[in-house]
Design an enzyme around this catalytic site. Sequence first.
Site, PDB file in Angstrom:
ATOM      1  N   HIS A 100       0.805  -1.229   0.000  1.00  0.00           N
ATOM      2  CA  HIS A 100       0.000   0.000   0.000  1.00  0.00           C
ATOM      3  C   HIS A 100       0.835   1.275   0.000  1.00  0.00           C
ATOM      4  O   HIS A 100       0.278   2.363   0.153  1.00  0.00           O
ATOM      5  CB  HIS A 100      -0.920   0.064   1.223  1.00  0.00           C
ATOM      6  CG  HIS A 100      -1.981  -0.984   1.253  1.00  0.00           C
ATOM      7  ND1 HIS A 100      -3.264  -0.753   0.818  1.00  0.00           N
ATOM      8  CD2 HIS A 100      -1.948  -2.263   1.668  1.00  0.00           C
ATOM      9  CE1 HIS A 100      -3.989  -1.849   0.980  1.00  0.00           C
ATOM     10  NE2 HIS A 100      -3.207  -2.782   1.487  1.00  0.00           N
TER      11      HIS A 100
ATOM     12  N   LYS B 143      -9.008  13.372   4.776  1.00  0.00           N
ATOM     13  CA  LYS B 143      -8.075  12.244   4.781  1.00  0.00           C
ATOM     14  C   LYS B 143      -7.125  12.444   5.946  1.00  0.00           C
ATOM     15  O   LYS B 143      -7.099  13.514   6.554  1.00  0.00           O
ATOM     16  CB  LYS B 143      -7.291  12.167   3.469  1.00  0.00           C
ATOM     17  CG  LYS B 143      -6.710  13.503   2.999  1.00  0.00           C
ATOM     18  CD  LYS B 143      -6.067  13.414   1.630  1.00  0.00           C
ATOM     19  CE  LYS B 143      -7.050  13.516   0.499  1.00  0.00           C
ATOM     20  NZ  LYS B 143      -7.299  12.245  -0.189  1.00  0.00           N
ATOM     21  N   ARG B 144      -6.322  11.422   6.244  1.00  0.00           N
ATOM     22  CA  ARG B 144      -5.335  11.592   7.298  1.00  0.00           C
ATOM     23  C   ARG B 144      -4.419  12.773   6.956  1.00  0.00           C
ATOM     24  O   ARG B 144      -4.167  13.068   5.783  1.00  0.00           O
ATOM     25  CB  ARG B 144      -4.497  10.325   7.448  1.00  0.00           C
ATOM     26  CG  ARG B 144      -5.216   9.236   8.185  1.00  0.00           C
ATOM     27  CD  ARG B 144      -5.514   9.648   9.612  1.00  0.00           C
ATOM     28  NE  ARG B 144      -4.315   9.639  10.397  1.00  0.00           N
ATOM     29  CZ  ARG B 144      -4.057   8.739  11.344  1.00  0.00           C
ATOM     30  NH1 ARG B 144      -4.929   7.806  11.641  1.00  0.00           N
ATOM     31  NH2 ARG B 144      -2.919   8.791  12.021  1.00  0.00           N
TER      32      ARG B 144
ATOM     33  N   THR C 109      -8.797   6.465  -1.694  1.00  0.00           N
ATOM     34  CA  THR C 109     -10.142   5.888  -1.830  1.00  0.00           C
ATOM     35  C   THR C 109     -11.217   6.944  -1.591  1.00  0.00           C
ATOM     36  O   THR C 109     -12.341   6.790  -2.055  1.00  0.00           O
ATOM     37  CB  THR C 109     -10.353   4.695  -0.879  1.00  0.00           C
ATOM     38  OG1 THR C 109      -9.798   5.029   0.392  1.00  0.00           O
ATOM     39  CG2 THR C 109      -9.679   3.446  -1.412  1.00  0.00           C
TER      40      THR C 109
ATOM     41  N   LYS D 148     -15.014   7.714  -3.436  1.00  0.00           N
ATOM     42  CA  LYS D 148     -16.278   7.968  -2.729  1.00  0.00           C
ATOM     43  C   LYS D 148     -16.854   9.323  -3.135  1.00  0.00           C
ATOM     44  O   LYS D 148     -18.065   9.474  -3.370  1.00  0.00           O
ATOM     45  CB  LYS D 148     -16.053   7.931  -1.210  1.00  0.00           C
ATOM     46  CG  LYS D 148     -15.657   6.564  -0.689  1.00  0.00           C
ATOM     47  CD  LYS D 148     -15.003   6.600   0.691  1.00  0.00           C
ATOM     48  CE  LYS D 148     -14.292   5.273   0.961  1.00  0.00           C
ATOM     49  NZ  LYS D 148     -13.337   5.341   2.079  1.00  0.00           N
TER      50      LYS D 148
ATOM     51  N   LYS E  15       0.266  14.344   1.381  1.00  0.00           N
ATOM     52  CA  LYS E  15      -1.100  14.614   0.899  1.00  0.00           C
ATOM     53  C   LYS E  15      -1.337  16.115   0.682  1.00  0.00           C
ATOM     54  O   LYS E  15      -2.326  16.521   0.087  1.00  0.00           O
ATOM     55  CB  LYS E  15      -2.122  14.055   1.882  1.00  0.00           C
ATOM     56  CG  LYS E  15      -2.086  12.524   2.019  1.00  0.00           C
ATOM     57  CD  LYS E  15      -3.119  12.035   3.035  1.00  0.00           C
ATOM     58  CE  LYS E  15      -2.969  10.572   3.403  1.00  0.00           C
ATOM     59  NZ  LYS E  15      -3.558   9.658   2.405  1.00  0.00           N
TER      60      LYS E  15
HETATM   61  C1  26Q Z   1       3.085   0.419  10.631  1.00  0.00           C
HETATM   62  C2  26Q Z   1       3.972   0.113  11.676  1.00  0.00           C
HETATM   63  C3  26Q Z   1       3.774   0.634  12.943  1.00  0.00           C
HETATM   64  C4  26Q Z   1       2.677   1.437  13.185  1.00  0.00           C
HETATM   65  C5  26Q Z   1       1.797   1.730  12.150  1.00  0.00           C
HETATM   66  C6  26Q Z   1       1.992   1.230  10.871  1.00  0.00           C
HETATM   67  C7  26Q Z   1       1.060   1.572   9.784  1.00  0.00           C
HETATM   68  C8  26Q Z   1      -0.306   1.633  10.038  1.00  0.00           C
HETATM   69  C9  26Q Z   1      -1.197   1.982   9.030  1.00  0.00           C
HETATM   70  C10 26Q Z   1       1.504   1.854   8.507  1.00  0.00           C
HETATM   71  C11 26Q Z   1       0.607   2.186   7.508  1.00  0.00           C
HETATM   72  C12 26Q Z   1      -0.749   2.250   7.752  1.00  0.00           C
HETATM   73  C13 26Q Z   1      -1.736   2.619   6.760  1.00  0.00           C
HETATM   74  C14 26Q Z   1      -1.505   2.901   5.513  1.00  0.00           C
HETATM   75  C15 26Q Z   1      -2.557   3.306   4.576  1.00  0.00           C
HETATM   76  O1  26Q Z   1      -3.681   3.578   4.966  1.00  0.00           O
HETATM   77  N1  26Q Z   1      -2.244   3.394   3.299  1.00  0.00           N
HETATM   78  C16 26Q Z   1      -3.231   3.802   2.311  1.00  0.00           C
HETATM   79  O2  26Q Z   1      -3.881   2.644   1.829  1.00  0.00           O
HETATM   80  C17 26Q Z   1      -4.966   2.977   0.999  1.00  0.00           C
HETATM   81  C18 26Q Z   1      -5.661   1.700   0.622  1.00  0.00           C
HETATM   82  O3  26Q Z   1      -4.897   0.988  -0.291  1.00  0.00           O
HETATM   83  C19 26Q Z   1      -4.512   3.746  -0.212  1.00  0.00           C
HETATM   84  O4  26Q Z   1      -5.652   4.171  -0.926  1.00  0.00           O
HETATM   85  C20 26Q Z   1      -3.688   4.957   0.191  1.00  0.00           C
HETATM   86  O5  26Q Z   1      -3.135   5.567  -0.945  1.00  0.00           O
HETATM   87  C21 26Q Z   1      -2.591   4.532   1.149  1.00  0.00           C
HETATM   88  O6  26Q Z   1      -1.883   5.657   1.635  1.00  0.00           O
END
Ligand code: 26Q
Length: 801
Positions: free
Chosen positions: A352, A540-541, A648, A652, A546
């Site tokens: 991702h 978004k986050r 995403t 939406k 972003k």
């Molecule tokens: C990893 C290690 C320790 C703590 C947290 C994490 C961690 C947690 C969540 C790393 C990444 C995430 C989330 C990532 C994420 O949401 N990525 C998004 O995924 C979407 C679905 O595929 C995409 O549409 C976005 O582009 C992408 O940024």
Amino acid sequence: MTKKQLTERLEKKCDQMYGCKLSEANDRQLYKVLCTVTREELEDDNRNFSKKVRDNEQKQVYYLSMEFLVGTSLYNNLFNLGLLDDAKKILEDLGTSLDNLTAIDPDAGLGNGGLGRLASCYMDAATSMNVPMTGFSIRYEFGIFKQKIIDGWQVEQPDNWLTDGGVWLNTRQEDAVEIKFGGECHEWMDNGQFRVANSNYESVIAIPHDLYISGYNTKSVNKLVLWSASKPQAFDMNAFSRGDYMRALEDNTMAEVISKVLYPADNHINGKKLRLRQQYFFVSASLQTIISDHLKKYHTLSNLADKVAIHINDTHPALCVPELMRLLMDEHGMGWDEAWDICSRTLAYTNHTVMSEALEHWNISLFREQLPRCYSICEEINRRLMEKLAVIYPNDPGKWNYMAVIANGDVNMPNLCLACCHKVNGVSALHTDIIKDTLFHDYYNINHDQFTSVTNGISYRRWLAQANPELTAYIKELIGDGFMKDADELEKLLKFKGDETVLAKLNEIKKDNKVRLGKYIAKANGINVDPESIFDVQIKRLHEYKRQLLNVLHVLKLDNEIKANANADWTPKRFVFGAKASAGYAIAKQTISLIHAVSKFISNDPAVRDIIKVVFIENYSVSLAELIIPAADISEQISNAGKEASGTSNMKLMMNGAVTLGTLDGANVEIRNLVGDENMFLFGLTTEQVNDLWRQGYDPRTFITPDIQKVLNMLTSGVLGQTYPDILDSLLTGRFGPADRFMTIADFKSYYDTHMVIDKTYADRMKFADMSLVNIAKSGFFSADRAVKEYVDRIWEIKKY
Ligand code: 26Q
């Protein structure tokens, strides 16, 4: 279930739970009663569905994800079961309303953002299509924090969702499994037979809680299994001397801590022991369960890969690789080669992100200390990998090191997945090209077939049909309700292109949704937003890539321009933001503060405040997304090209008729291919141009014009009531890594100019509505049904469902 049957079941349940009649119950009691009856109905359907799948010996999917951003369940379940109208009537007869009850239903926030919501969308879609899919995750006691804004600054508060949300869970104490951490692992040969034993390990018990997932208009029900951690029964608190107890707390090694809280970081890893323990905990519990369920049915593991597909959602569950090897070899007596073959054919991995700070790797000594046997398996995987690479890429130690599972003092989790999984996919066409061409290029060279692309999709029955009932009703009027099962039918709307009656009605619906959001904003922010103005939305986050900063800096320039040209014909615009920042992400939190400061600055200025306003909606969540998205005119998708894997919210928003203002990044590229340049507002550098510019040596200063300089000066001059020196430094100096790492300044002019084009376009409301119509009509491609079907066909290889 008829209305009469539903009433009877509610009456009976109310008597059982509270010893009173429905008419005597309060809203909270009614809520629990209605949820319990719904859950029990789903439980029955799930039992029947699982039995059918088992009897037919169908292949099953297990989707492992550290995050599922479930959102609320009550409305969705009633909608899917076709009980919405009956429930509404029953509650009205009781003198209350469904709205009163859904207001109690907590937003299960077991995820950070896109990745977690994607997992939930896929559960919904798979279920609607009768695909047997079980989700596995952690039953975090606290989900994503609640965001409070105090004096413009984000403050995190705990999200105690289980108090009310617990009603949805079915706990199966009897199916608990044991997870072992640490200790020593002894390996030896016994008469030519490899043996392994563990000693001094620490036991943690994993207890499953089922959350049923309903599908639209189907009897199929899947489940999401959430694990909670507890100490073994035999554990004696008294034996824990006070000092040890405190040390365990500080160490975060106590069992219960494992499922306490979701890590609130996205696209950034932190390498903490507790996170590794969370990952192993849910991976091991899930795999043990998958294996024992499989054995119950087939009495052999040799056909595992034919009957089971296990999906690794980003590398967070990558420990599946060594853990499945361990279970097959150590617990079930398989040899390496057979176990490896099964693992490789069973496991698949979705990437991702391409950003280096989000690619997971674990320090060797931490990994070995917590998971000694998994570590030794990783060593062996790496040893064999190196042998293979020495043949494929002779004399290229640089490549070996880049591709290694263990290198530079770390276990590299993406490489672990690449070394094993039969399929690896990116989440949009562009993103997959990037991982094939750059990030994972050396793996791609070895085996093209390992790589595939599945563009993300959304559960449009939630994001369109439930969130935007007025638009949905009108679409049904225009093209019938076939699109509720087949999103491609939305294309039938194209025949109304240019039809002024239809366009006027679309405008009216959009306005109603803006009024609805406006009421919320008036209450939450004390700001009145005129529904005739453009609603420009970025939700978004909060992340530098972003570029919420680009948006808010452009607002400052707009403010300057309006003041300088007070008599020009400015289009009224409302800039709506929703964003949570990771708790430890300082510059992101400063950006939230800056957005608030700009909001205040504008509100206080009579010269501009009727033309533009900035609104920051606190605590952005699934529920708020459902309110905001139907009201958007413009969808801000403005990441620095090459950085957003897919996105995403872009899908939406498009589906609800917002027109995209975006860079050619992630799935925006595919939106462009569907609607054409003329139905979106593109700006900024492309991925290739971004890469070229870095190669040439990007210096943001060469892009600074007097108007930009004026905006930048406002960051530190004090006119905003506060100063933002760190943000300025992030743009201009090397203090936080490369200056302007996400090319905010390089894209600034193009972005501002495109906003001006939007304003002009919007003046012709019919023209804008026509663009909006094309976006809705073309959005069917982004249905999660389509995405799940691609996974089913190309990755999980499920033939019958
Ligand atoms: C990893 C290690 C320790 C703590 C947290 C994490 C961690 C947690 C969540 C790393 C990444 C995430 C989330 C990532 C994420 O949401 N990525 C998004 O995924 C979407 C679905 O595929 C995409 O549409 C976005 O582009 C992408 O940024």
